[in-house]
Design a protein around this motif. Structure first.
Motif, short mmCIF file in Angstrom:
data_model
loop_
_atom_site.label_atom_id
_atom_site.label_comp_id
_atom_site.label_asym_id
_atom_site.label_seq_id
_atom_site.Cartn_x
_atom_site.Cartn_y
_atom_site.Cartn_z
N GLY A 65 0.82 -1.20 0.00
CA GLY A 65 0.00 0.00 0.00
C GLY A 65 0.85 1.25 0.00
N LEU A 66 0.26 2.40 0.32
CA LEU A 66 0.97 3.67 0.32
C LEU A 66 1.94 3.73 1.50
CD1 LEU A 66 1.39 6.54 -0.82
CD2 LEU A 66 -0.44 7.30 0.71
N TYR A 67 3.18 4.09 1.21
CA TYR A 67 4.20 4.27 2.26
C TYR A 67 4.64 5.73 2.23
CZ TYR A 67 8.55 3.87 4.91
OH TYR A 67 9.55 4.03 5.83
N LYS A 68 4.75 6.33 3.41
CA LYS A 68 5.15 7.74 3.47
C LYS A 68 5.85 8.03 4.78
CE LYS A 68 3.26 12.46 3.13
NZ LYS A 68 2.03 13.27 2.94
N ASN A 69 7.01 8.67 4.70
CA ASN A 69 7.66 9.23 5.88
C ASN A 69 8.30 10.56 5.47
OD1 ASN A 69 10.06 8.64 4.53
ND2 ASN A 69 10.62 6.93 5.86
N GLU A 70 9.18 11.10 6.29
CA GLU A 70 9.76 12.41 6.01
C GLU A 70 10.71 12.39 4.81
OE1 GLU A 70 11.57 13.96 9.48
OE2 GLU A 70 9.67 14.35 10.52
N ASP A 71 11.21 11.22 4.44
CA ASP A 71 12.23 11.14 3.40
C ASP A 71 11.75 10.60 2.06
OD1 ASP A 71 14.26 12.09 5.11
OD2 ASP A 71 14.47 10.10 5.99
N GLU A 72 10.62 9.89 2.05
CA GLU A 72 10.17 9.26 0.80
C GLU A 72 8.71 8.87 0.88
OE1 GLU A 72 12.64 5.82 0.35
OE2 GLU A 72 12.16 5.04 2.34
N GLN A 73 8.09 8.74 -0.30
CA GLN A 73 6.71 8.27 -0.36
C GLN A 73 6.43 7.63 -1.71
OE1 GLN A 73 4.33 11.76 0.37
NE2 GLN A 73 4.54 12.53 -1.70
N GLY A 74 5.60 6.59 -1.68
CA GLY A 74 5.25 5.88 -2.91
C GLY A 74 4.49 4.62 -2.56
N MET A 75 4.19 3.80 -3.59
CA MET A 75 3.41 2.58 -3.40
C MET A 75 4.31 1.37 -3.20
SD MET A 75 0.27 3.43 -3.32
CE MET A 75 -0.40 1.75 -3.35
N VAL A 76 3.84 0.46 -2.34
CA VAL A 76 4.53 -0.80 -2.07
C VAL A 76 3.65 -1.94 -2.56
CG1 VAL A 76 5.43 -2.35 -0.29
CG2 VAL A 76 5.74 0.13 -0.06
N LYS A 77 4.26 -2.85 -3.33
CA LYS A 77 3.54 -4.02 -3.84
C LYS A 77 4.45 -5.24 -3.69
CE LYS A 77 1.15 -5.83 -7.94
NZ LYS A 77 0.80 -5.58 -9.36
N ASN A 78 3.91 -6.30 -3.13
CA ASN A 78 4.70 -7.51 -2.88
C ASN A 78 5.94 -7.19 -2.05
OD1 ASN A 78 2.90 -9.14 -4.38
ND2 ASN A 78 3.96 -8.63 -6.29
N HIS A 79 5.77 -6.27 -1.10
CA HIS A 79 6.80 -5.87 -0.13
C HIS A 79 7.95 -5.08 -0.75
CE1 HIS A 79 4.92 -8.37 2.96
NE2 HIS A 79 4.86 -9.35 2.07
N THR A 80 7.82 -4.62 -2.00
CA THR A 80 8.88 -3.85 -2.64
C THR A 80 8.32 -2.55 -3.22
OG1 THR A 80 8.56 -4.93 -4.80
CG2 THR A 80 10.15 -5.93 -3.28
N LYS A 81 9.21 -1.62 -3.50
CA LYS A 81 8.81 -0.37 -4.14
C LYS A 81 8.31 -0.65 -5.55
CE LYS A 81 11.86 2.90 -1.75
NZ LYS A 81 12.90 3.95 -1.92
N GLN A 82 7.22 0.03 -5.90
CA GLN A 82 6.64 -0.17 -7.22
C GLN A 82 6.11 1.16 -7.75
OE1 GLN A 82 6.75 -3.22 -8.65
NE2 GLN A 82 5.90 -2.54 -10.58
N GLY A 83 6.45 1.48 -9.02
CA GLY A 83 5.94 2.69 -9.63
C GLY A 83 6.74 3.93 -9.24
N LYS A 84 6.08 5.08 -9.28
CA LYS A 84 6.76 6.37 -9.06
C LYS A 84 6.85 6.68 -7.56
CE LYS A 84 5.37 8.25 -13.54
NZ LYS A 84 6.74 8.09 -14.10
N TRP A 85 8.03 7.17 -7.16
CA TRP A 85 8.28 7.57 -5.78
C TRP A 85 8.89 8.97 -5.74
CZ3 TRP A 85 8.76 4.74 -0.87
CH2 TRP A 85 8.06 3.54 -0.87
N THR A 86 8.61 9.70 -4.69
CA THR A 86 9.27 10.98 -4.43
C THR A 86 10.18 10.78 -3.22
OG1 THR A 86 7.37 12.23 -5.25
CG2 THR A 86 8.94 13.40 -3.84
#
Length: 328
Positions: free
Chosen positions: A228-249
């Protein structure tokens, strides 16, 4: 991420340059090292030397104070356990590049900027299906009379060929009492937990813990407990199958910026628009100047003021491998 003025950063850059120069002084290559084609060390393949898991520092999340962390870092029994991995095989100069910037992706190429006989592979290793995972230690012998392990990397290999690597451990002594440490734990499912600590004038910073996994390709990638959506002070983006997926900031420290060419950078941070495919870098990454306001009393950044400035450079990735970098 406190604001750093230009004079202070220049001093730090000068000290770092001197230290890096000391790190790369020429010295006779150890005759103990025996390598295969293109300088790859002879990895131990005896399955009897595969270590059992878990391994490393347990209960990392429970160490939340400076005193508690120091007691763990200085634990002689744990240090003996790590040294017992038997770091015996010296690494030849054309094996791998080890950049001094500790949080960047570590690619394999044909240069080493450390003293050759200060880098050794352990005989004990991890068995993981078709892959073997080896521990590589970098000893600090430049600034101190008694050598000690400053960094440990985990290298994934298949058929004696290196595929990827990840830094697991750090004991870095800086100037004026500043120090950086990373402790690790590898659980029975081969999930790697890393915890960073910084001792400075703050005086102590506990950084968010991060986890990594070994992909079917043998590469290392960030591991997240939940999708699902992951967000903290340093990064944000979607997580799928426990890994980063798609566009991240992502808001990251960045060693690729030439401060002389871009003097407006009073600290080396960028606003990054990244993209991932199955946990690995993918497509075009865009690095912008990070614009943000600071608290006048504390010097700390005001998170909700962050936005991107001008585009500085781009990187193009294919299958997780950097293919091209272009500055604007």
């Amino acid at each position: 991420m406190p604001k750093i003025n230009i004079t202070y950063f220049t001093v730090l850059f000068f000290l770092f340059s001197c230290y890096s120069k000391a790190q790369t002084e020429n010295k006779t290559i150890s005759t103990e090292a025996r390598s295969t084609d293109k300088g790859t060390p002879v990895f131990n393949t005896n399955k009897a030397d595969c270590i059992s898991l878990p391994f490393g520092y347990s209960d990392l999340s429970k160490q939340t104070t400076a005193d508690a962390v120091l007691s763990v870092i200085q634990n002689e029994n744990k240090l003996k356990e790590i040294k017992a991995l038997r770091f015996e095989t010296a690494v030849q100069k054309d094996f791998v590049q080890l950049p001094e910037e500790y949080d960047v992706f570590l690619p394999f190429n044909k240069n080493v900027n450390e003293k050759h006989d200060r880098i050794k592979i352990a005989s004990d290793f991890l068995c993981y299906g078709d892959y073997s995972l080896y521990f590589m230690a970098v000893y600090n012998t430049v600034r101190y009379a008694e050598p000690f392990i400053e960094k440990i990397y985990l290298i994934s290999t298949k058929n004696n060929k290196p595929i990827d690597m990840k830094r697991l451990y750090l004991h870095h002594e800086g100037e004026m009492g500043f120090a950086s440490h990373t402790l690790f734990n590898i659980d029975k499912n081969y999930i790697i937990s890393l915890q960073d600590y910084e001792f400075s004038e703050s005086p102590f910073t506990l950084k968010p813990a991060q986890k990594y996994q070994i992909l079917p390709s043998g590469k290392f990638a960030r591991y997240f407990d939940k999708d699902g959506l992951y967000k903290n002070e340093d990064e944000q983006g979607m997580v799928k199958n426990h890994t980063k997926q798609g566009k991240w900031t992502e808001y990251k420290s960045n060693s690729s910026i030439d401060i002389q060419k871009y003097p407006e950078f009073t600290d080396p941070y960028t606003y990054l628009e990244a993209e991932y495919k199955n946990g690995l870098p993918f497509g075009t990454w865009k690095f912008y100047k990070l614009l943000q306001k600071y608290n006048e009393e504390t010097g700390e950044p005001i998170i909700n003021t962050r936005k991107k400035g001008k585009l500085i450079y781009t990187e193009v990735y294919q299958n997780g491998v950097l293919k091209k970098k272009e500055f604007q």
